[in-house]
Design a protein around this motif. Sequence first.
Motif, PDB file in Angstrom:
ATOM      1  N   CYS A   9       1.007  -1.145   0.090  1.00 26.15           N
ATOM      2  CA  CYS A   9       0.064  -0.104  -0.043  1.00 26.15           C
ATOM      3  C   CYS A   9       0.957   1.284   0.033  1.00 26.15           C
ATOM      4  O   CYS A   9       2.115   1.153   0.264  1.00 26.15           O
ATOM      5  CB  CYS A   9      -1.106  -0.056   1.235  1.00 26.15           C
ATOM      6  N   VAL A  10       0.266   2.521  -0.235  1.00 28.71           N
ATOM      7  CA  VAL A  10       1.243   3.731  -0.184  1.00 28.71           C
ATOM      8  C   VAL A  10       1.641   3.965   1.014  1.00 28.71           C
ATOM      9  O   VAL A  10       1.094   3.718   1.972  1.00 28.71           O
ATOM     10  CB  VAL A  10       0.038   4.743  -1.007  1.00 28.71           C
ATOM     11  N   PRO A  11       2.756   4.724   0.951  1.00 28.25           N
ATOM     12  CA  PRO A  11       3.298   5.219   2.322  1.00 28.25           C
ATOM     13  C   PRO A  11       2.212   6.045   3.292  1.00 28.25           C
ATOM     14  O   PRO A  11       1.390   6.554   2.332  1.00 28.25           O
ATOM     15  CB  PRO A  11       4.455   6.072   1.987  1.00 28.25           C
ATOM     16  N   PRO A  12       2.463   6.059   4.591  1.00 31.39           N
ATOM     17  CA  PRO A  12       1.414   7.070   5.338  1.00 31.39           C
ATOM     18  C   PRO A  12       1.360   8.507   4.824  1.00 31.39           C
ATOM     19  O   PRO A  12       2.339   9.037   4.566  1.00 31.39           O
ATOM     20  CB  PRO A  12       1.894   6.827   6.785  1.00 31.39           C
ATOM     21  N   PRO A  39      -5.503  15.714  -6.550  1.00 29.71           N
ATOM     22  CA  PRO A  39      -4.592  14.841  -7.101  1.00 29.71           C
ATOM     23  C   PRO A  39      -4.978  13.339  -6.759  1.00 29.71           C
ATOM     24  O   PRO A  39      -5.347  13.103  -5.705  1.00 29.71           O
ATOM     25  CB  PRO A  39      -3.462  15.055  -6.706  1.00 29.71           C
ATOM     26  N   HIS A  40      -4.923  12.373  -7.493  1.00 32.91           N
ATOM     27  CA  HIS A  40      -5.322  10.964  -7.113  1.00 32.91           C
ATOM     28  C   HIS A  40      -4.319  10.798  -5.944  1.00 32.91           C
ATOM     29  O   HIS A  40      -3.361  10.947  -5.806  1.00 32.91           O
ATOM     30  CB  HIS A  40      -5.339   9.857  -8.096  1.00 32.91           C
ATOM     31  N   ASN A  41      -4.891   9.749  -5.035  1.00 29.66           N
ATOM     32  CA  ASN A  41      -4.115   9.015  -4.018  1.00 29.66           C
ATOM     33  C   ASN A  41      -3.912  10.199  -2.901  1.00 29.66           C
ATOM     34  O   ASN A  41      -3.247   9.790  -1.845  1.00 29.66           O
ATOM     35  CB  ASN A  41      -2.974   8.497  -4.265  1.00 29.66           C
ATOM     36  N   THR A  42      -4.630  11.077  -2.912  1.00 28.14           N
ATOM     37  CA  THR A  42      -4.653  12.047  -1.756  1.00 28.14           C
ATOM     38  C   THR A  42      -5.566  11.609  -0.661  1.00 28.14           C
ATOM     39  O   THR A  42      -5.114  11.706   0.654  1.00 28.14           O
ATOM     40  CB  THR A  42      -5.184  13.480  -2.198  1.00 28.14           C
ATOM     41  N   ILE A  43      -6.664  10.894  -0.888  1.00 31.59           N
ATOM     42  CA  ILE A  43      -7.367  10.509   0.198  1.00 31.59           C
ATOM     43  C   ILE A  43      -6.727   9.161   0.916  1.00 31.59           C
ATOM     44  O   ILE A  43      -6.188   8.376   0.117  1.00 31.59           O
ATOM     45  CB  ILE A  43      -8.922  10.036  -0.273  1.00 31.59           C
ATOM     46  N   ARG A  44      -7.068   9.088   2.204  1.00 28.01           N
ATOM     47  CA  ARG A  44      -6.748   7.695   2.817  1.00 28.01           C
ATOM     48  C   ARG A  44      -7.981   7.144   3.549  1.00 28.01           C
ATOM     49  O   ARG A  44      -8.601   7.885   4.222  1.00 28.01           O
ATOM     50  CB  ARG A  44      -5.612   8.048   3.816  1.00 28.01           C
ATOM     51  N   GLY A  45      -7.894   5.948   3.530  1.00 29.72           N
ATOM     52  CA  GLY A  45      -9.273   5.099   4.288  1.00 29.72           C
ATOM     53  C   GLY A  45      -8.597   3.994   5.066  1.00 29.72           C
ATOM     54  O   GLY A  45      -7.602   3.184   4.477  1.00 29.72           O
ATOM     55  N   THR A  46      -9.001   3.886   6.281  1.00 28.83           N
ATOM     56  CA  THR A  46      -8.489   2.930   7.125  1.00 28.83           C
ATOM     57  C   THR A  46      -9.793   2.146   7.320  1.00 28.83           C
ATOM     58  O   THR A  46     -10.851   2.559   7.556  1.00 28.83           O
ATOM     59  CB  THR A  46      -8.312   3.438   8.374  1.00 28.83           C
ATOM     60  N   VAL A  47      -9.873   0.860   6.906  1.00 22.51           N
ATOM     61  CA  VAL A  47     -10.918  -0.021   6.988  1.00 22.51           C
ATOM     62  C   VAL A  47     -10.904  -0.846   8.315  1.00 22.51           C
ATOM     63  O   VAL A  47      -9.984  -1.469   8.888  1.00 22.51           O
ATOM     64  CB  VAL A  47     -10.838  -1.086   5.835  1.00 22.51           C
ATOM     65  N   LEU A  48     -12.133  -0.701   8.896  1.00 22.29           N
ATOM     66  CA  LEU A  48     -12.440  -1.437  10.099  1.00 22.29           C
ATOM     67  C   LEU A  48     -12.940  -2.872   9.806  1.00 22.29           C
ATOM     68  O   LEU A  48     -13.841  -3.079   8.921  1.00 22.29           O
ATOM     69  CB  LEU A  48     -13.884  -0.750  10.898  1.00 22.29           C
ATOM     70  N   ILE A  78      -9.038  -6.450   0.704  1.00 26.38           N
ATOM     71  CA  ILE A  78      -9.569  -5.316   0.835  1.00 26.38           C
ATOM     72  C   ILE A  78      -8.383  -4.011   0.854  1.00 26.38           C
ATOM     73  O   ILE A  78      -8.820  -3.144   0.284  1.00 26.38           O
ATOM     74  CB  ILE A  78     -10.368  -5.338   2.158  1.00 26.38           C
ATOM     75  N   LEU A  79      -7.349  -4.630   1.213  1.00 28.95           N
ATOM     76  CA  LEU A  79      -6.129  -3.824   1.321  1.00 28.95           C
ATOM     77  C   LEU A  79      -5.816  -3.405  -0.412  1.00 28.95           C
ATOM     78  O   LEU A  79      -5.414  -2.388  -0.539  1.00 28.95           O
ATOM     79  CB  LEU A  79      -5.027  -4.158   1.894  1.00 28.95           C
ATOM     80  N   PHE A  80      -5.598  -4.514  -1.095  1.00 30.43           N
ATOM     81  CA  PHE A  80      -5.461  -4.554  -2.498  1.00 30.43           C
ATOM     82  C   PHE A  80      -6.387  -3.546  -3.127  1.00 30.43           C
ATOM     83  O   PHE A  80      -5.727  -2.746  -3.919  1.00 30.43           O
ATOM     84  CB  PHE A  80      -5.470  -5.954  -3.041  1.00 30.43           C
ATOM     85  N   GLU A  81      -7.592  -3.721  -2.956  1.00 27.77           N
ATOM     86  CA  GLU A  81      -8.463  -2.824  -3.643  1.00 27.77           C
ATOM     87  C   GLU A  81      -8.275  -1.304  -3.300  1.00 27.77           C
ATOM     88  O   GLU A  81      -8.327  -0.529  -4.161  1.00 27.77           O
ATOM     89  CB  GLU A  81      -9.949  -3.212  -3.336  1.00 27.77           C
ATOM     90  N   LEU A  82      -7.678  -1.141  -2.119  1.00 23.62           N
ATOM     91  CA  LEU A  82      -7.686   0.361  -1.605  1.00 23.62           C
ATOM     92  C   LEU A  82      -6.107   0.799  -1.643  1.00 23.62           C
ATOM     93  O   LEU A  82      -5.797   1.666  -0.894  1.00 23.62           O
ATOM     94  CB  LEU A  82      -8.412   0.462  -0.392  1.00 23.62           C
ATOM     95  N   ARG A  83      -5.332  -0.193  -2.088  1.00 20.47           N
ATOM     96  CA  ARG A  83      -4.099  -0.044  -1.961  1.00 20.47           C
ATOM     97  C   ARG A  83      -3.257   1.490  -2.186  1.00 20.47           C
ATOM     98  O   ARG A  83      -2.303   1.879  -1.517  1.00 20.47           O
ATOM     99  CB  ARG A  83      -3.186  -1.017  -2.750  1.00 20.47           C
ATOM    100  N   ASN A  84      -3.967   2.214  -3.261  1.00 23.91           N
ATOM    101  CA  ASN A  84      -3.306   3.344  -3.517  1.00 23.91           C
ATOM    102  C   ASN A  84      -3.980   4.386  -2.547  1.00 23.91           C
ATOM    103  O   ASN A  84      -3.702   5.787  -2.713  1.00 23.91           O
ATOM    104  CB  ASN A  84      -3.549   3.782  -4.830  1.00 23.91           C
ATOM    105  N   HIS A  85      -4.989   4.046  -1.673  1.00 18.33           N
ATOM    106  CA  HIS A  85      -5.568   4.959  -0.821  1.00 18.33           C
ATOM    107  C   HIS A  85      -5.705   4.494   0.603  1.00 18.33           C
ATOM    108  O   HIS A  85      -6.271   5.260   1.489  1.00 18.33           O
ATOM    109  CB  HIS A  85      -7.029   5.445  -1.187  1.00 18.33           C
ATOM    110  N   SER A  86      -5.005   3.365   0.867  1.00 19.85           N
ATOM    111  CA  SER A  86      -5.270   2.626   2.172  1.00 19.85           C
ATOM    112  C   SER A  86      -4.242   3.257   3.236  1.00 19.85           C
ATOM    113  O   SER A  86      -3.170   3.779   2.953  1.00 19.85           O
ATOM    114  CB  SER A  86      -4.836   1.423   1.932  1.00 19.85           C
ATOM    115  N   SER A  87      -4.726   3.399   4.406  1.00 13.45           N
ATOM    116  CA  SER A  87      -3.826   3.762   5.607  1.00 13.45           C
ATOM    117  C   SER A  87      -3.994   2.813   6.567  1.00 13.45           C
ATOM    118  O   SER A  87      -3.670   2.914   7.835  1.00 13.45           O
ATOM    119  CB  SER A  87      -4.268   5.157   6.339  1.00 13.45           C
ATOM    120  N   GLY A  88      -4.641   1.351   6.435  1.00 12.11           N
ATOM    121  CA  GLY A  88      -4.415   0.290   7.064  1.00 12.11           C
ATOM    122  C   GLY A  88      -5.665  -0.118   7.467  1.00 12.11           C
ATOM    123  O   GLY A  88      -6.733   0.200   6.911  1.00 12.11           O
ATOM    124  N   LEU A  89      -5.922  -1.176   8.448  1.00 14.28           N
ATOM    125  CA  LEU A  89      -7.001  -1.857   9.124  1.00 14.28           C
ATOM    126  C   LEU A  89      -7.023  -1.592  10.510  1.00 14.28           C
ATOM    127  O   LEU A  89      -6.164  -1.544  11.159  1.00 14.28           O
ATOM    128  CB  LEU A  89      -7.039  -3.221   8.850  1.00 14.28           C
TER     129      LEU A  89
END
Length: 540
Positions: free
Chosen positions: A76-79, A234-243, A256-267
Motif C-alpha cells: 500500500c502507499v506510504p502513510p 490529485p489521485h491518492n490524496t484520500i486515505r481510508g482505514t478499514v474497520l 480489501i487492502l489490495f482494492e484500496l492500496r493507493n488510498h489505504s492507511s490500514g486496517l
Amino acid sequence: MVQGVQILSSVAPKEQTELFTDGALQFLAALHRTFESTRKSLLDARDEAQRRFDSGVPMDFPAETASIRAEPSWHCVPPAPGLEDRRIEITGPTDRKMVINALNSGAKTFMADFEDSSAPTFANLVTGQINLRDAIRRQIDFESNGKAYKLSEKPAVLIVRPRGWHLDEPRLTVDNAPMSGSLFDFALYFYHNAHELVKRGSGPYFYLPKMEHYLEARLWNDVFLFAQSYIGLPHNTIRGTVLIETLPAAFQMEEILFELRNHSSGLNCGRWDYIFSFIKKRRADRSAVLPDRKDVTMTVGFMDAYVRLLIQTCHKRKVAAMGGMSAQIPIKDDPKANEVAMDKVRADKLREVLAGHDGTWIAHPLIEQIARPVFDANMLGPNQYHVRREEVRVAAADLLNTTVPGKITEAGVRENVATALAYTAAWIGGNGCIPLNYLMEDAATAEITRVQLWQWVKYSARMDSGQPVTVEFVDALIKELAPGVRKLAPGIKEADLAVAVEYLKGQVRQQWASDFLTSDLMPYLAIADGVPVKWQKAGL
C-alpha cells in the motif's frame, strides 16, 4: 435547488444553507447517480451470502483471489501527512464540545464519528459537518455556561467515519430515491474541506465501517477516484482505514487492502462489531452460541486469531494495524473501582502493543493518560510495520473457533436487557453514545446485547443455574428493568423507552435477528425530522 435533489426534512438547522450549496448538492447527486446501483447490488450480495451461510456453506478465504494473497510484491502507499504515528486515536460523536475536547486530548488522531456513536438525526448530521468544517479552519472556539472551549495549537489529526453502506439517508433524495448514508456523510465532508485540509498540511482521511466483501472496498476506491477528479484533487490524496468488524471481512483482509492500496492507511480491529457480526453471520449455527458479553475477550480463540491475522496482513503490506476500543471511562466517585478499571485498560493496551499493533482506540480524553505511556514505553518508533509476525498461521477454522470459556449468567442476561433498552431509547431520542456502568456504550456494543438475547432465546441456551433463557424470561426482565432505565441513562424520554421495550420484545421473537438496529429504528428519526410518509421507511 439542484434538479432531481430534494431535502425532505422539515427540521432545518440554521447552518443548513451553508452546507447545502448548489455545488455540494450537485456533487451529492453525481455520486448517487454514479454509484447507487453498485451499492444496491452489493447489499443484495450480502443477503445471498447470508443464505449460503444459513444453509451450512462454511466461510473460507476466497479461492478466486488466492493470487493476491500469495503475491509478496504489492504494498500500500506510504502513510499520508499526519498518519505516520497513530499510537493513540480517540473516537466520538461530532458535537462541538466533543470535537474540541477530542482534538485537544493529546491523542494523535481523532475519529469524528457519524456512525456508531452518533444518532443520525438531521440536526446531528448537519451541525456535525459544520463543527468539523469550523475545526479545520480553527473557527470552532465557543463559550458555554461561563466556560471557554478553545482549540489547542497542535490538535489531533482529523479522521471521519461515515455511516456504513447499508444505511440510507431518507432526508435527502436524488431522482426520487434516498441517498446512501455513506455517500451523504463522505460527500459533504470531502466537498467542503478536502482542499482546505491539503492546504493545511493534512488531507481528507476516513474510517470505512462494516464492509463484508472486497468488492465493497473496490466501491469505496472508485468513489475516491471519482471524488478527487471531480474537485481537482490529485489521485491518492484520500486515505481510508478499514474497520475489520464483520466476520466475512476477516477472510478478505488482503483483498480489501489490495482494492484500496493507493488510498489505504490500514486496517482496524473493530472488536465490538466483530463479535456482533460473529453471532449474526453464524445465526443458524447452534454451536456458535457465546457466553456473557464480558467473557468474549480479545484472548479467546476466534478473537485472537483475527488479531494476529490482521497485524500480519497489515505489516506485510506496510500499513497500520490499529487496535480496538477500550470502552472503560473514568469512575470519578470511587478511586478504588477506578484503579481496577484503569488497570484493565493498561493490560488491554499492553496486549495490543506487544502483539504488534501500531495504535489503539480510546473513548474518553482522560484515558489518553493511561494508554499513551504503555505505547510510548513499548513502541519507540512511530509504528511497528517492521513487526512482520511471519510465524502466524491462521486457518479458516481458527477464525470460526467457538470455544469460548465462560457462562451465560442471569447477571449477564439482565445487563444485556438493560443496555439494549437504554441504548435503543437514547438513540431514538438523538443520542448515539451513552455511559452505562462506567462503560461507553455505542451502537456496536448495544448490537451485541440485542443479538445475544436473540441467540440465547433461539437456542434455549441455559444459564449457569440450569434455567433456559426463554421469551417469557426476557419479557419478565424487560418489565422489571424498564422502569429503572431512565435513572440509568438520564435524559431518556418515556415515549422512546416504550418503543425500545416493544422493539426488544419483538427481536427475541423473530426467526432471525434484524441485520442492524439502526436500520430498524431509522424511521423514528425520519418521522421526528418531518420526512413525508412516503420516505419514512425508505430502504426497509
